[in-house]
Scaffold this active site. Structure first.
Site, PDB file in Angstrom:
ATOM      1  N   ILE A 216      18.916 -38.352 -22.955  1.00  0.00           N
ATOM      2  CA  ILE A 216      18.787 -39.399 -22.179  1.00  0.00           C
ATOM      3  C   ILE A 216      17.925 -38.255 -21.115  1.00  0.00           C
ATOM      4  O   ILE A 216      17.248 -39.032 -20.841  1.00  0.00           O
ATOM      5  CB  ILE A 216      19.009 -40.015 -21.041  1.00  0.00           C
ATOM      6  CG1 ILE A 216      20.402 -38.480 -20.045  1.00  0.00           C
ATOM      7  CG2 ILE A 216      20.859 -40.968 -22.144  1.00  0.00           C
ATOM      8  CD1 ILE A 216      20.861 -39.419 -18.320  1.00  0.00           C
ATOM      9  N   HIS A 217      17.292 -37.741 -22.257  1.00  0.00           N
ATOM     10  CA  HIS A 217      15.679 -36.778 -21.555  1.00  0.00           C
ATOM     11  C   HIS A 217      14.592 -37.061 -22.814  1.00  0.00           C
ATOM     12  O   HIS A 217      13.840 -36.806 -23.063  1.00  0.00           O
ATOM     13  CB  HIS A 217      15.702 -35.311 -21.281  1.00  0.00           C
ATOM     14  CG  HIS A 217      17.373 -35.405 -20.080  1.00  0.00           C
ATOM     15  ND1 HIS A 217      18.228 -35.044 -20.833  1.00  0.00           N
ATOM     16  CD2 HIS A 217      16.914 -35.401 -18.939  1.00  0.00           C
ATOM     17  CE1 HIS A 217      19.125 -35.031 -19.474  1.00  0.00           C
ATOM     18  NE2 HIS A 217      18.583 -34.842 -18.438  1.00  0.00           N
ATOM     19  N   GLY A 218      14.414 -38.189 -23.316  1.00  0.00           N
ATOM     20  CA  GLY A 218      14.423 -38.247 -24.484  1.00  0.00           C
ATOM     21  C   GLY A 218      14.247 -37.732 -25.734  1.00  0.00           C
ATOM     22  O   GLY A 218      13.442 -37.625 -26.350  1.00  0.00           O
ATOM     23  N   GLU A 219      15.832 -36.780 -26.093  1.00  0.00           N
ATOM     24  CA  GLU A 219      16.094 -36.109 -26.709  1.00  0.00           C
ATOM     25  C   GLU A 219      15.768 -36.492 -28.114  1.00  0.00           C
ATOM     26  O   GLU A 219      16.565 -37.532 -27.852  1.00  0.00           O
ATOM     27  CB  GLU A 219      17.176 -35.211 -26.909  1.00  0.00           C
ATOM     28  CG  GLU A 219      16.809 -34.284 -25.255  1.00  0.00           C
ATOM     29  CD  GLU A 219      17.678 -34.787 -24.450  1.00  0.00           C
ATOM     30  OE1 GLU A 219      17.256 -35.661 -24.372  1.00  0.00           O
ATOM     31  OE2 GLU A 219      18.285 -33.496 -23.949  1.00  0.00           O
TER      32      GLU A 219
END
Lengths: 330, 208
Positions: A216-219
């Protein structure tokens, strides 16, 4: 979303100001800290729950502060853990004399910063416990090494309810750990998100592909696959989550289909029909399903499935009345 | 130049190089992270450069570390902040020998490893720092001055940084993505090398 900003460097502070202006009926700013707390602050003699992490995930974390839910949230920059100093200040402000539980998704930055705050508060005689959320099946085979994603919502809900009904620190912590042990999530992404001020998204996904097991951190996901129909995606999400049913799980579970930001409710309802059928066919008694955006990643395109298997303890805490900016029940 | 002014200049040089390299660091971090490593380091060093600069060189560095940690947030805020605080704490009074500096570098490195639970080869900033510190120690033991030992150790730090390209991440968010991180140099190892190099330039210039 990422087109609306003034100076990106000051995004977090401006976001907090606007949030507290809009929701002053539920929350107030923690003085001299990057955080918010339930209006009126901690209740003397009761345990408080402090949640937190980077911003960019609304309603995580500040939207879940209020009666029956978290007592406070410490707010980091976009996708960046709050500093140890800010965790300390918020933890100190929230102590009502009966101890504080820190809860957050399992990421190394959060673990270090909340850990440093715990050390300082313990030195001052404040009893602090930590409940890390580790629900993402995709991120590791080892349960304790997994990262926290949408399961945050259920674990925070259980912790908050336990504290608000007056449980002692040991019980609140135990309930939170139990909730985490019973929670599993898996997600897919169709497109990356863009951080305010950045010229392009963190990652892109080809039109005919999707990413499995995103963060959910753009990984990006841990694996790329061909894009499939809603029904097939539903099947994939159910299979992945049910591939790791927790030990001691009964047949009843609360179900969340969570949108990451740019996948909309109607799309998720289309998918939910299949998810519901498949879970029921697998013998699961679905309790109060939710289709919504409860753990987002800015404007990321994607969605996930989260189940928390219920016993009578967890069900009672899940149903505990709640009044927060983003979630009010029963 | 007195030592605390020198320490302050080193911090200013670190800020300048991080601002210059911010886009490159963002690009490296977007492969297996969230692309904000450069922004976080810039936030940290901006605060470090604005911190109180009174006291000894060690005190200036320790206060810069506290400010860095609070402003940067995240894992790199905690780690770099802890490193600078311990480094500053290890530089007591007047710093005259490279042996003294080496002892503080080792203490700071130990604190970093304890907090981050990483080791050499995990594709982190330690892959630059550990070889740098070891080479610095060898130079110091052979009687080199502080600027000479620092300059002489930079090649080892650079080699360490470059070796992260062939590593698979074992710590932090990128560890989940494992093989995706292969082939890209670690952003933390890269920013630390740039800072060490910038500090080396200040030392060469000011302590001929």
């Amino acid at each position: 979303m990422t087109k609306v900003f003034n100076n990106p460097v000051d995004f977090k502070e401006q976001m907090i100001k606007g949030f507290t202006a809009a929701y002053s009926r539920y929350v107030e700013r923690i003085p001299n800290a990057a955080g918010v707390m339930v209006k009126g602050g901690p209740t003397p003699g009761k345990v408080s729950v402090l949640i937190g992490g980077g911003s960019g995930h609304y309603p995580l974390f500040c939207g879940l502060v209020g009666k029956g839910f978290a007592h406070g949230a410490v707010i980091g920059d976009i996708f960046t853990s709050p500093s140890g100093e800010q965790c300390y200040r918020c933890g100190k402000a929230l102590d009502g004399g009966a101890g504080v539980v820190f809860s957050y998704g399992n990421y190394s930055g959060d673990v270090m910063n909340f850990g440093m705050a715990e050390m300082r508060l313990e030195m001052e005689g404040i009893d602090v416990r930590q409940v890390l959320v580790t629900d993402d099946v995709a991120s590791s085979a080892d349960f304790d090494s997994r990262r926290g994603v949408a399961g945050d919502f259920f674990v925070f809900k259980v912790l908050g309810a336990s504290a608000w009904r007056g449980d002692n620190l040991d019980t609140v912590e135990a309930m939170g750990r139990h909730a985490n042990a019973m929670t599993r999530s898996f997600g897919v992404a169709f497109g990356g998100c863009t951080i305010p001020g950045q010229p392009q998204p963190l990652f892109t996904v080809a039109q005919d592909k999707m990413e499995l097991g995103l963060g959910i951190h753009g990984e990006p996901g841990v694996e790329t696959s061909d894009l499939r129909s809603a029904s097939e995606i539903a099947g994939l999400l159910v299979d992945k989550v049910l591939s790791d049913v927790p030990a001691g799980a009964g047949s009843k579970a609360v179900v969340l289909v969570n949108g990451l930001g740019a996948t909309k409710y109607e799309e998720m309802f289309v998918m939910y029909g299949d998810i519901h059928k498949r879970l029921a066919a697998a013998g699961i008694d679905l309790y109060k399903p939710v289709v919504g955006e409860l753990a987002t990643s800015l404007n990321m395109e994607g969605c996930g499935l989260t189940l928390m298997w219920l016993d009578s303890d967890l069900q009672a805490l899940l149903d505990y009345p709640t009044e927060t900016p983003a979630w009010t029940n029963v | 130049m007195d030592q605390s002014t020198l320490a302050a200049q080193c911090i200013d040089a670190a800020l300048a190089i991080i601002l210059e390299k911010e886009p490159e660091l963002a690009q490296l971090d977007s492969v297996a992270g969230d692309g904000d490593h450069g922004a976080g380091m810039a936030r940290g060093f901006r605060a470090a450069a604005a911190a109180d600069r009174t006291g000894t060189a060690g005190q200036v560095i320790a206060k810069a570390g506290m400010a860095f940690s609070d402003a940067a947030g995240g894992a790199s805020g905690a780690l770099v902040g802890m490193y600078l605080m311990t480094l500053g704490g290890g530089l007591q009074g007047d710093v005259t020998t490279a042996i003294q500096v080496h002892s503080a570098l080792v203490k700071a490195q130990d604190a970093l490893m304890k907090l981050g639970k990483a080791k050499l080869g995990d594709k982190t900033m330690l892959d630059t720092l550990i070889p740098f510190t070891e080479a610095f120690g060898a130079q110091a033991g052979a009687g080199a001055t502080i600027p000479a030992a620092w300059g002489g150790a930079l090649d080892a730090g650079r080699a360490g940084m470059e070796s992260t390209k062939d590593m698979v991440a074992a710590r932090g968010r990128s560890a989940v993505l494992k093989e995706r991180s292969l082939g890209t140099q670690d952003p933390g190892a890269t920013s630390v090398y740039y800072v060490l190099r910038a500090v080396g330039e200040v030392l060469q210039r000011e302590c001929p």
